[in-house]
Design an enzyme around this catalytic site. Structure first.
Site, PDB file in Angstrom:
ATOM      1  N   LYS A 166      84.201   1.362  46.163  1.00 25.15           N
ATOM      2  CA  LYS A 166      83.294   0.222  45.980  1.00 25.15           C
ATOM      3  C   LYS A 166      84.026  -1.062  46.391  1.00 25.15           C
ATOM      4  O   LYS A 166      85.244  -1.102  46.297  1.00 25.15           O
ATOM      5  CB  LYS A 166      82.867   0.111  44.508  1.00 25.15           C
ATOM      6  N   HIS A 285      75.624  14.627  49.633  1.00 21.04           N
ATOM      7  CA  HIS A 285      75.030  13.626  48.748  1.00 21.04           C
ATOM      8  C   HIS A 285      73.517  13.782  48.780  1.00 21.04           C
ATOM      9  O   HIS A 285      72.950  14.107  49.812  1.00 21.04           O
ATOM     10  CB  HIS A 285      75.434  12.215  49.187  1.00 21.04           C
TER      11      HIS A 285
END
Length: 468
Positions: A166, A285
Site C-alpha cells: 500500500k 484475486h
C-alpha cells in the site's frame, strides 16, 4: 397426431420431472428461485432448467430433429426455503454432453447465461454446483497445488504470510520495490501487487517487475528463506498478459498473479496452463466477486466461483477472513475453503454445501485470508484456517508505527507464537489474546503493533448467512 404443433406450452410439461433419477455424469445445480407473483414454483424451476439448456419460449419444429430427452436440463426437485417468503431451492440436472470439455467459460455461459434475465422470475441465485468426476477430468486445474507449493518454498507446518503493498496506486516502481524488500526481509513469505496494479502511467509493469525481483532476491539472500512477490500479470489483452507472465519467468521469480473474474475464465485457464508448463505458481484475486455474490437472492454464491476457479486453475485464491473488514460468515466460509483444499467434500447444508463433491485428482487451492486483519486476529486466523492457508496483512503490516520491516516482524512473531501452543494442544480461541500478550514481552515490534490496533473492530452483521 405426433406431428409438430405450434404454440406456447408450459415449461413444466417438459422440464419438470420429479421422478428423474440423477446420473453420476450429470452436472447438478441448486438455484434459489424467487418467482413473480402468480408463477407456481414448478413452472419457475422448469423455466430455469429449460432456458439454461435446450428450451426457448415457444415450440419450434426443429425440436423434432434432435432427442430433447437426451439433452434437456431437468428440474427434479423443489424445496421451499424456510423463513423466506416465495423463495424455493430448485435442483436442476444437466446432461454432460451440453458442455464443452475443459471450458469453465462454456459451463457458465449455459448454466448462468440468459436465464438470469428471465421475466417470470423476480430473482435467481445459483447456490451450488455438483461437477461430476467425468467433467473434472477434462480440466488441468491448479498449476501446482498445495503440496507442490510447499515443496517449492520449503515451508511446512504453518500458514504462509503475505502483505499487499500500500498505497495500492501511486508509488513509483523503485519505492514499491523498497516496500517489497522491507516486508520480505522482516519475515513475510510473500508480498502482493494490489488487484488494480496493472501498468499505469506512474508505474509501468516492466519497471515494477524488475524492482520487485531485485527486492525479493536480496531478501532471499539475507534471510535464507525462499520469498515471492505476486506480480500481477492481468492486462487488457490475453497476449499482453502472457507477455508479462513470460517476463516474470525470465526474471526467475516463483509466482505471478491474475484477477480471474475481471480478466475472464478463458484468459485465466490459458495462464494456468502456462504456469504449470513453466514452473510458476499462480495467485488469484477475486476482484468483482461481490458484484456477483453479495445479494442473497440473486447472482451466484462464491462457493460456485471458487469451484470454477479450482477447475480453471489457480494456486491461491482470496476467500474472505471471517474476522476482518470483508464479508465472510464462519461456517459458510469454511465450507468453500474445504471445497478449495480437500479432495472430497460431503454435502452439509449447515455449511451451505448442497452437494457432495469429489475432486478426484485435481490439486487443491490455498485460501487467502485478507482484508482488515492485524496481529490480534492471528490466533483466530490460525485456528479457523489451519496450516494450509495464506494470511495476508496489508495495512496490518505497513501500518506499523516503526515501519514496514518491523510490521513484518510483528506478524511473523505473532504467527510463530500461535502455531507452537496450538501444536501443544492449547485452545487458541480461548487463550489467543493471552498468547499474543506473552509474545509481546520478547518482541518489541509485536508489542508496538498490539498497542496500535488494540481498539480496532469491524462490527457489522454478515450479509451472507445460512437459511434457517
Amino acid at each position: 397426431s405426433v406431428g409438430f404443433k405450434a404454440g406456447v406450452k408450459e415449461y413444466k410439461l417438459t422440464y419438470y420431472t420429479p421422478e428423474y433419477q440423477t446420473k453420476d455424469t450429470d452436472i447438478l445445480a441448486a438455484f434459489r428461485v424467487t418467482p413473480q407473483p402468480g408463477v407456481p414454483p414448478e413452472e419457475a424451476g422448469a423455466a430455469v432448467a429449460a432456458e439454461s439448456s435446450t428450451g426457448t419460449w415457444t415450440t419450434v419444429w426443429t425440436d423434432g430433429l434432435t432427442s430433447l430427452d437426451r439433452y434437456k436440463g431437468r428440474c427434479y426437485r423443489i424445496e421451499r426455503v424456510v423463513g423466506e417468503k416465495d423463495q424455493y431451492i430448485a435442483y436442476v440436472a444437466y446432461p454432460l454432453d451440453l458442455f464443452e470439455e475443459g471450458s469453465v467459460t462454456n459451463m457458465f455461459t449455459s448454466i448462468v447465461g440468459n436465464v438470469f434475465g428471465f421475466k417470470a422470475l423476480r430473482a435467481l441465485r445459483l447456490e451450488d454446483l455438483r461437477v461430476p468426476t467425468a467433467y473434472i477430468k477434462t480440466f488441468q486445474g491448479p498449476p501446482h497445488g498445495i503440496q507442490v507449493e510447499r515443496d517449492k518454498l520449503n515451508k511446512y507446518g504453518r500458514p504462509l504470510l503475505g502483505c499487499t503493498i500500500k498505497p495500492k496506486l501511486g508509488l513509483s516502481a523503485k519505492n514499491y520495490g523498497r516496500a517489497v524488500y522491507e516486508c520480505l526481509r522482516g519475515g513475510l513469505d510473500f508480498t502482493k501487487d494490489d488487484e488494480n496494479v496493472n501498468s499505469q502511467p506512474f508505474m509501468r509493469w516492466r519497471d515494477r517487475f524488475l524492482f520487485c525481483a531485485e527486492a525479493l532476491f536480496k531478501a532471499q539472500t539475507e534471510t535464507g528463506e525462499i520469498k515471492g512477490h505476486y506480480l500481477n500479470a492481468t492486462a487488457g489483452t490475453c497476449e499482453e498478459m502472457m507477455k508479462r507472465a513470460i517476463f516474470a519467468r525470465e526474471l526467475g521469480v516463483p509466482i505471478v498473479m491474475h484477477d480471474y473474474l475481471t480478466g475472464g475464465f478463458t484468459a485465466n485457464t490459458s495462464l494456468a496452463h502456462y504456469c504449470r508448463d513453466n514452473g510458476l505458481l499462480l495467485h488469484i484475486h477475486r476482484a468483482m466477486h461481490a458484484v456477483i455474490d453479495r445479494q442473497k437472492n440473486h447472482g451466484m454464491h462464491f462457493r460456485v466461483l471458487a469451484k470454477a476457479l479450482r477447475m480453471s486453475g489457480g494456486d491461491h485464491i482470496h476467500a474472505g477472513t471471517v474476522v476482518g473488514k470483508l464479508e465472510g460468515e464462519r461456517d459458510i466460509t469454511l465450507g468453500f475453503v474445504d471445497l478449495l483444499r480437500d479432495d472430497f467434500v460431503e454435502q452439509d447444508r449447515s455449511r451451505g454445501i448442497y452437494f457432495t463433491q469429489d475432486w478426484v485428482s485435481l490439486p487443491g487451492v490455498l485460501p487467502v485470508a485478507s482484508g482488515g486483519i492485524h496481529v490480534w486476529h492471528m490466533p483466530a486466523l490460525t485456528e479457523i484456517f489451519g496450516d494450509d492457508s495464506v494470511l495476508q496483512f496489508g495495512g496490518g503490516t505497513l501500518g506499523h508505527p516503526w515501519g514496514n520491516a518491523p510490521g513484518a516482524v510483528a506478524n511473523r512473531v505473532a504467527l510463530e507464537a500461535c502455531v507452537k501452543p496450538r501444536n501443544e494442544g492449547r485452545d487458541l480461541a480461548r487463550e489467543g489474546n493471552e498468547i499474543i500478550r506473552e509474545a509481546c514481552k520478547w518482541s518489541p515490534e509485536l508489542a508496538a503493533a498490539c498497542e496500535v490496533w488494540k481498539e480496532i473492530v469491524f462490527n457489522f452483521a454478515a450479509v451472507d448467512v445460512l437459511d434457517k
